[in-house]
Write a protein that holds these residues in place. Structure first.
Motif, short mmCIF file in Angstrom:
data_model
loop_
_atom_site.label_atom_id
_atom_site.label_comp_id
_atom_site.label_asym_id
_atom_site.label_seq_id
_atom_site.Cartn_x
_atom_site.Cartn_y
_atom_site.Cartn_z
N LYS A 1 -27.15 -10.48 25.99
CA LYS A 1 -25.79 -10.72 25.51
C LYS A 1 -25.65 -12.06 24.81
O LYS A 1 -24.60 -12.37 24.26
CB LYS A 1 -24.79 -10.67 26.68
N ALA A 2 -26.71 -12.87 24.82
CA ALA A 2 -26.66 -14.21 24.23
C ALA A 2 -26.47 -14.12 22.71
O ALA A 2 -26.89 -13.16 22.06
CB ALA A 2 -27.94 -14.98 24.55
N ALA A 3 -25.85 -15.16 22.16
CA ALA A 3 -25.63 -15.22 20.71
C ALA A 3 -26.96 -15.16 19.97
O ALA A 3 -27.99 -15.65 20.47
CB ALA A 3 -24.90 -16.51 20.36
N LYS A 4 -26.95 -14.55 18.80
CA LYS A 4 -28.15 -14.43 17.96
C LYS A 4 -27.98 -15.33 16.74
O LYS A 4 -26.91 -15.37 16.12
CB LYS A 4 -28.36 -12.99 17.48
N SER A 5 -29.04 -16.04 16.38
CA SER A 5 -29.09 -16.81 15.14
C SER A 5 -29.78 -15.96 14.10
O SER A 5 -30.92 -15.52 14.31
CB SER A 5 -29.86 -18.12 15.33
N ILE A 6 -29.13 -15.73 12.99
CA ILE A 6 -29.67 -14.86 11.95
C ILE A 6 -29.75 -15.67 10.66
O ILE A 6 -28.74 -16.23 10.20
CB ILE A 6 -28.76 -13.63 11.75
N THR A 7 -30.93 -15.77 10.09
CA THR A 7 -31.11 -16.52 8.85
C THR A 7 -30.91 -15.59 7.66
O THR A 7 -31.62 -14.60 7.51
CB THR A 7 -32.50 -17.17 8.79
N CYS A 8 -29.93 -15.93 6.84
CA CYS A 8 -29.62 -15.17 5.64
C CYS A 8 -29.96 -16.01 4.41
O CYS A 8 -30.06 -17.23 4.50
CB CYS A 8 -28.14 -14.80 5.60
N LEU B 1 -18.72 -13.81 13.95
CA LEU B 1 -19.74 -14.50 13.15
C LEU B 1 -19.28 -15.90 12.82
O LEU B 1 -18.12 -16.10 12.44
CB LEU B 1 -20.01 -13.72 11.86
N THR B 2 -20.16 -16.87 12.98
CA THR B 2 -19.88 -18.26 12.64
C THR B 2 -20.83 -18.67 11.52
O THR B 2 -21.99 -18.26 11.50
CB THR B 2 -20.12 -19.15 13.88
N TYR C 1 -29.18 -19.81 5.05
CA TYR C 1 -28.04 -20.13 5.91
C TYR C 1 -28.28 -19.49 7.27
O TYR C 1 -28.78 -18.37 7.34
CB TYR C 1 -26.74 -19.55 5.33
N VAL C 2 -27.91 -20.18 8.34
CA VAL C 2 -28.03 -19.61 9.68
C VAL C 2 -26.64 -19.19 10.15
O VAL C 2 -25.73 -20.01 10.26
CB VAL C 2 -28.66 -20.62 10.67
N VAL C 3 -26.50 -17.89 10.39
CA VAL C 3 -25.25 -17.31 10.87
C VAL C 3 -25.42 -17.04 12.36
O VAL C 3 -26.47 -16.57 12.80
CB VAL C 3 -24.94 -15.98 10.13
N ILE C 4 -24.40 -17.35 13.14
CA ILE C 4 -24.43 -17.10 14.58
C ILE C 4 -23.57 -15.88 14.88
O ILE C 4 -22.39 -15.84 14.50
CB ILE C 4 -23.90 -18.32 15.39
N ALA C 5 -24.17 -14.89 15.54
CA ALA C 5 -23.45 -13.67 15.94
C ALA C 5 -23.25 -13.70 17.45
O ALA C 5 -24.23 -13.80 18.20
CB ALA C 5 -24.22 -12.43 15.52
N GLU C 6 -21.99 -13.64 17.88
CA GLU C 6 -21.68 -13.63 19.31
C GLU C 6 -20.97 -12.33 19.65
O GLU C 6 -19.97 -11.97 19.02
CB GLU C 6 -20.78 -14.82 19.67
N LEU C 7 -21.51 -11.64 20.65
CA LEU C 7 -20.93 -10.36 21.07
C LEU C 7 -19.59 -10.55 21.76
O LEU C 7 -19.36 -11.54 22.46
CB LEU C 7 -21.89 -9.66 22.04
N LYS C 8 -18.72 -9.58 21.56
CA LYS C 8 -17.47 -9.54 22.31
C LYS C 8 -17.75 -8.85 23.64
O LYS C 8 -18.80 -8.26 23.86
CB LYS C 8 -16.41 -8.81 21.49
N SER C 9 -16.80 -8.95 24.54
CA SER C 9 -16.95 -8.40 25.89
C SER C 9 -17.24 -6.90 25.85
O SER C 9 -16.67 -6.16 25.05
CB SER C 9 -15.66 -8.66 26.67
N GLY C 10 -18.16 -6.48 26.70
CA GLY C 10 -18.47 -5.06 26.83
C GLY C 10 -19.63 -4.59 25.97
O GLY C 10 -19.92 -3.40 25.91
N TYR C 11 -20.31 -5.54 25.28
CA TYR C 11 -21.39 -5.15 24.39
C TYR C 11 -22.67 -5.90 24.73
O TYR C 11 -22.64 -7.00 25.29
CB TYR C 11 -21.02 -5.44 22.93
N LYS C 12 -23.80 -5.29 24.39
CA LYS C 12 -25.11 -5.91 24.52
C LYS C 12 -25.91 -5.60 23.25
O LYS C 12 -25.65 -4.62 22.56
CB LYS C 12 -25.89 -5.36 25.72
N TRP C 13 -26.89 -6.44 22.98
CA TRP C 13 -27.81 -6.19 21.88
C TRP C 13 -28.79 -5.09 22.33
O TRP C 13 -28.93 -4.84 23.53
CB TRP C 13 -28.58 -7.45 21.51
N PRO C 14 -29.49 -4.46 21.41
CA PRO C 14 -30.45 -3.41 21.79
C PRO C 14 -31.53 -3.86 22.77
O PRO C 14 -32.05 -3.05 23.53
CB PRO C 14 -31.08 -2.99 20.45
N ASP C 15 -31.84 -5.17 22.78
CA ASP C 15 -32.85 -5.66 23.73
C ASP C 15 -32.26 -5.93 25.12
O ASP C 15 -32.93 -6.43 26.01
CB ASP C 15 -33.54 -6.91 23.19
#
Length: 159
Positions: free
Chosen positions: A67-74, A39-40, A50-64
């Protein structure tokens, strides 16, 4: 791609969700960390988005399946503070911070300005209204924007 004819496998990871936070004057973690992603921009102090950037580590995917980073507004919500005033006065109503009390302030914060007004100018009891309050922290920084100010109707007694 791999040198194997079998398909690559990935573990699905839920997109992280924001912690429910209300302003408290301290730096806060916006999303709880997880070993499956990094998380950045994951801390905030003041109320707001605040916009948090979530980047997956190797070997993982999002449910959709991506594998691209997700921007999440908190969000850190504003803290409620209630300002109440009661004045027994023999003359003019003056905007004096010593005439008000505030409940819900973060420790070390205080009212630095308030405007008081009334339409009661005769002897007796009436209402008094507060507005335009300003709040400062222990270093005299203006932190008013971190609060949802609730002005309780007060009483004024003219003797």
């Amino acid at each position: 791609s791999t040198s194997s004819t079998s398909a690559c496998s990935y573990t699905s990871v839920s997109v992280p969700t924001c912690n429910t936070l209300t302003y408290n004057g301290s730096s806060r973690t916006l999303i709880t960390t997880n070993a499956k992603y990094t998380l950045t921009n994951n801390t905030g102090t003041n109320a707001g988005n605040y916009v948090v950037i979530a980047e997956l580590k190797s070997g993982y995917k999002w449910p959709d399946g991506t594998k691209a980073a997700k921007s999440i507004t908190c969000n850190i919500a504003k803290k409620d503070v209630t300002i109440t005033q009661t004045i027994a006065h023999g003359g003019n109503v003056v905007s004096d911070i010593s005439k008000v009390t505030a409940s819900g302030l973060v420790s070390g914060h205080s009212i630095s300005h308030v405007h008081l007004s009334t339409r009661n100018y005769n002897v007796g009891t009436g209402t008094i209204n507060a507005s335009a309050a300003r709040i400062k922290d222990s270093s005299s920084n203006d932190v008013t924007d971190n609060y949802n100010i609730i002005y309780a109707t007060g009483t004024v007694t003219i003797q």
